[in-house]
Scaffold this active site. Structure first.
Site, PDB file in Angstrom:
ATOM      1  N   THR A 155       1.291  16.936  11.673  1.00  0.00           N
ATOM      2  CA  THR A 155       2.422  16.508  12.503  1.00  0.00           C
ATOM      3  C   THR A 155       2.871  15.109  12.088  1.00  0.00           C
ATOM      4  OG1 THR A 155       1.569  17.836  14.299  1.00  0.00           O
ATOM      5  CG2 THR A 155       3.162  16.123  14.888  1.00  0.00           C
ATOM      6  N   HIS A 206       2.851  -1.135   5.795  1.00  0.00           N
ATOM      7  CA  HIS A 206       2.259  -2.371   6.347  1.00  0.00           C
ATOM      8  C   HIS A 206       2.293  -3.548   5.379  1.00  0.00           C
ATOM      9  CE1 HIS A 206      -1.959  -2.630   4.626  1.00  0.00           C
ATOM     10  NE2 HIS A 206      -1.656  -1.411   4.268  1.00  0.00           N
ATOM     11  N   GLY A 264      -0.431   3.763   1.248  1.00  0.00           N
ATOM     12  CA  GLY A 264      -0.484   3.572  -0.202  1.00  0.00           C
ATOM     13  C   GLY A 264      -1.596   4.371  -0.861  1.00  0.00           C
ATOM     14  N   SER A 265      -2.776   4.362  -0.254  1.00  0.00           N
ATOM     15  CA  SER A 265      -3.918   5.052  -0.874  1.00  0.00           C
ATOM     16  C   SER A 265      -3.650   6.548  -0.996  1.00  0.00           C
ATOM     17  CB  SER A 265      -5.190   4.825  -0.057  1.00  0.00           C
ATOM     18  OG  SER A 265      -5.480   3.445   0.020  1.00  0.00           O
ATOM     19  N   CYS A 280     -17.471 -10.227  -2.632  1.00  0.00           N
ATOM     20  CA  CYS A 280     -18.782 -10.269  -1.977  1.00  0.00           C
ATOM     21  C   CYS A 280     -18.764  -9.508  -0.656  1.00  0.00           C
ATOM     22  CB  CYS A 280     -19.209 -11.700  -1.723  1.00  0.00           C
ATOM     23  SG  CYS A 280     -19.512 -12.596  -3.242  1.00  0.00           S
ATOM     24  N   SER A 284       3.813   1.536   0.873  1.00  0.00           N
ATOM     25  CA  SER A 284       3.056   1.476   2.119  1.00  0.00           C
ATOM     26  C   SER A 284       3.737   0.522   3.090  1.00  0.00           C
ATOM     27  CB  SER A 284       1.631   0.999   1.814  1.00  0.00           C
ATOM     28  OG  SER A 284       0.906   0.883   3.014  1.00  0.00           O
ATOM     29  N   GLN A 311       3.021  -3.313  -3.699  1.00  0.00           N
ATOM     30  CA  GLN A 311       3.293  -4.747  -3.549  1.00  0.00           C
ATOM     31  C   GLN A 311       4.742  -5.104  -3.881  1.00  0.00           C
ATOM     32  OE1 GLN A 311       1.381  -7.237  -2.384  1.00  0.00           O
ATOM     33  NE2 GLN A 311      -0.390  -5.941  -2.026  1.00  0.00           N
ATOM     34  N   ASN A 360      -1.660  -6.705  -6.889  1.00  0.00           N
ATOM     35  CA  ASN A 360      -1.907  -7.161  -5.522  1.00  0.00           C
ATOM     36  C   ASN A 360      -2.676  -8.474  -5.443  1.00  0.00           C
ATOM     37  OD1 ASN A 360      -3.608  -4.940  -6.555  1.00  0.00           O
ATOM     38  ND2 ASN A 360      -4.970  -5.569  -4.889  1.00  0.00           N
TER      39      ASN A 360
HETATM   40  C1  LIG Z   1      -2.490  -2.224  -0.166  1.00  0.00           C
HETATM   41  C2  LIG Z   1      -2.377  -1.531  -1.468  1.00  0.00           C
HETATM   42  C3  LIG Z   1      -2.681  -0.164  -1.598  1.00  0.00           C
HETATM   43  C4  LIG Z   1      -3.247   0.645  -0.461  1.00  0.00           C
HETATM   44  O1  LIG Z   1      -2.308   0.851   0.545  1.00  0.00           O
HETATM   45  P1  LIG Z   1      -2.819   1.340   2.017  1.00  0.00           P
HETATM   46  O2  LIG Z   1      -1.563   1.617   2.747  1.00  0.00           O
HETATM   47  O3  LIG Z   1      -3.565   0.190   2.583  1.00  0.00           O
HETATM   48  O4  LIG Z   1      -3.648   2.546   1.801  1.00  0.00           O
HETATM   49  C5  LIG Z   1      -2.505   0.428  -2.829  1.00  0.00           C
HETATM   50  N1  LIG Z   1      -2.042  -0.265  -3.874  1.00  0.00           N
HETATM   51  C6  LIG Z   1      -1.726  -1.574  -3.797  1.00  0.00           C
HETATM   52  C7  LIG Z   1      -1.197  -2.286  -4.994  1.00  0.00           C
HETATM   53  C8  LIG Z   1      -1.888  -2.254  -2.602  1.00  0.00           C
HETATM   54  O5  LIG Z   1      -1.595  -3.548  -2.521  1.00  0.00           O
END
Ligand SMILES: *Cc1c(COP(=O)(O)O)cnc(C)c1O
Length: 396
Positions: A238, A202, A71-72, A325, A200, A180, A152
Site C-alpha cells: 500500500t 529525507h 535510497g537503499s 567506529c 530519497s 545526494q 555522500n
Molecule cells: C542516504 C543515502 C542512501 C540511502 O538512502 P536511504 O533513504 O537512507 O535508504 C543511498 N545513497 C546515498 C548516496 C546516500 O547518501
C-alpha cells in the site's frame, strides 16, 4: 544553547510546507489508493500528482517514476534488476566505483557472490572517476554501469553527462545513485542519458522512509517486493501516500529555490573551508570546485574524528565524521581511503553539510569551536606529540 545542525548529508529537517501537506493527507485523504470509493480515488489522484511533480523536477515522464521506501531500496531494486536482466543475455560484468554508498557496494558484493564480476573504478585524489578508465573497463559482457552522482562523504560530483553519453552510444544501461544530488544540483535524466536513478526524500527536506527510482521507458525492471499490483506491478505494498506527496512538495520547493540556495550554501561552504584551512596540518578532502554546494570535508592531522564530533556536540554542533567506529569497525571511511589518505589521517576527518537554514553566524561559531577543539585534542594526542618531535613525518 542554540543547536547548529550541519549533518544534512545524513538527513535533513522536514520543511514546514511538507509537514502541512502531509498532515492534511493523513487526516483528510487517508484512503487506500487501490480502493474504488471516493477516498481511495482521492489518494490515487494525490499519487498521480506527486508522480508528475517529481518527474518534472528531474526531466522524466510521470510513468518513469516508481515509488520505494528510500535510497537503499531504490539502489537494490535498480542493481538487482539490471544484473538479472543482463544475465539473461549472457552479460555478467558490472562497472562501478570504489567509493559508492554501502547500499550500492553491499548489493554489488551480493551479486559477486552470485557469480557476477565487478570492476571498481578508482576515484583519485580529487574524488572523481575518469571517463577514460570507464571506457577501458567496459566490455562486451558488461550488463550495466552504476556510478553515483555525488559522493555522500566528500560531496564530489561525477561526470555523469559524459558517462551517460558514452554508455548510451554503446547501448549499456546506466544507473546513478543520485541521493545526494536530487534537490541539490541541476539534474536532467534525458539530457544526461541516465537509464535509472535513485533518490530519497529525507535528503532534501522530505520525510524519511520514502524514495523513488526513475526507470527510463524501455528499460526492464523486476520487483523486489512481491504482493499487490501497486506501482504497475513493480513494487507491491500500500502506497505511503502522505510520504510520497511530502517528497513531491519537498522536491518542488528545492527545485524552485535551487539558484538562491546554491548561492547561499556556496558562501557558507567557502568561508568555512577558507577559515578551517588556516589550522596547521589540515586539508580539504575532494575537489574544491566539483563538489556539492553544501559540503565541507576536512582532515586534521593528529586527532580522532570521533572525539572532535563529541566535543562539537557538547557545544550544540551536530556534524559528522568519515570514520566508521560507530559501526563497530575501526577502519576509517572507505571513501577517504579511496582518495589516498593514510589510515591515521583519515581517522581525523570532519564532515559539515549545510542547509539553507544555516547562517554566517553558524559558520563563525563552528570555525571558532573547531579551531579550539582541534588545538585541545592535539595537546592530549600521542600521535601529535610524535609529529611535533619529528619521530613521525607529517603527511598533510
Ligand atoms: C542516504 C543515502 C542512501 C540511502 O538512502 P536511504 O533513504 O537512507 O535508504 C543511498 N545513497 C546515498 C548516496 C546516500 O547518501
Amino acid at each position: 544553547m542554540k543547536t547548529i545542525y550541519v549533518d544534512n548529508a545524513g538527513t535533513t529537517a522536514v520543511s514546514k510546507s511538507v509537514i502541512d501537506a502531509m498532515l492534511t493527507i493523513m487526516t483528510e485523504n487517508f484512503g487506500n489508493a487501490s480502493s474504488l470509493h471516493f477516498l481511495g480515488q482521492q489518494a490515487k489522484e494525490i499519487l498521480n500528482s506527486a508522480r508528475e511533480k517529481i518527474a518534472k523536477c528531474i526531466g522524466a515522464n510521470a510513468d518513469e517514476i516508481i515509488f520505494t521506501s528510500g535510497g537503499s531500496e531504490s539502489d537494490n531494486m535498480a542493481l538487482i534488476s539490471l544484473a538479472y536482466d543482463g544475465k539473461k543475455k549472457g552479460k555478467t560484468h558490472i562497472v562501478s566505483s570504489v567509493f559508492e554508498h554501502h547500499a550500492i557496494l553491499h548489493t554489488l558484493q551480493k551479486l559477486e557472490r552470485e557469480g557476477f564480476e565487478v570492476t571498481y573504478l578508482p576515484v583519485y585524489k580529487n574524488g572523481i572517476v575518469k571517463l577514460d578508465d570507464l571506457k577501458k573497463a567496459v566490455k562486451d559482457t558488461t550488463a550495466f554501469v552504476t556510478i553515483m552522482f555525488a559522493n555522500n562523504e566528500i560531496g564530489t560530483i561525477q561526470p555523469i553527462a559524459e558517462i551517460g553519453a558514452y554508455l548510451r552510444d554503446k547501448n549499456i544501461p546506466f544507473h546513478t545513485d543520485a541521493v545526494q544530488a536530487v534537490g541539490h544540483i541541476k539534474l536532467d535524466v534525458k539530457a544526461q542519458n541516465i537509464d535509472m536513478l535513485s533518490m530519497s526524500a529525507h535528503k532534501f527536506h522530505g520525510p524519511k522512509g520514502v524514495g523513488a527510482v526513475y526507470v527510463r521507458r524501455g528499460v526492464r525492471i523486476n520487483s523486489l517486493i512481491l504482493g499487490g499490483a501497486q506501482e504497475r506491478n513493480l513494487r507491491a505494498g500500500t502506497e505511503n501516500v502522505a510520504g510520497i506527496y511530502g517528497m513531491a512538495i519537498a522536491l518542488e520547493e528545492a527545485t524552485n529555490n535551487l539558484t538562491k540556495n546554491t548561492k547561499h550554501l556556496k558562501a557558507l561552504r567557502d568561508k568555512t573551508i577558507k577559515e578551517l584551512s588556516k589550522i596547521e596540518h589540515s586539508c580539504l578532502n575532494g575537489d574544491a570546485d566539483k563538489r556539492l554546494p553544501n559540503n565541507v570535508n576536512m582532515c586534521f592531522e593528529g586527532i580522532e574524528g570521533e572525539a572532535l564530533l563529541l566535543l562539537l556536540s557538547d557545544e550544540g554542533i551536530c556534524a559528522s565524521s568519515g570514520s566508521a567506529c560507530t559501526s563497530g569497525s575501526l577502519d576509517p571511511s572507505h571513501v577517504l581511503l579511496a582518495i589516498g589518505l593514510p589510515h591515521d589521517v583519515a581517522h581525523g576527518s570532519l564532515r559539515l553539510t549545510f542547509s539553507e537554514d544555516n547562517t554566517m553566524e553558524d559558520v563563525d561559531k563552528i570555525v571558532s569551536v573547531v579551531r579550539k577543539t582541534v588545538e585541545y585534542l592535539r595537546t592530549i594526542s600521542p600521535v601529535w606529540d610524535k609529529l611535533k618531535k619529528g619521530e613521525i613525518k607529517h603527511v598533510i
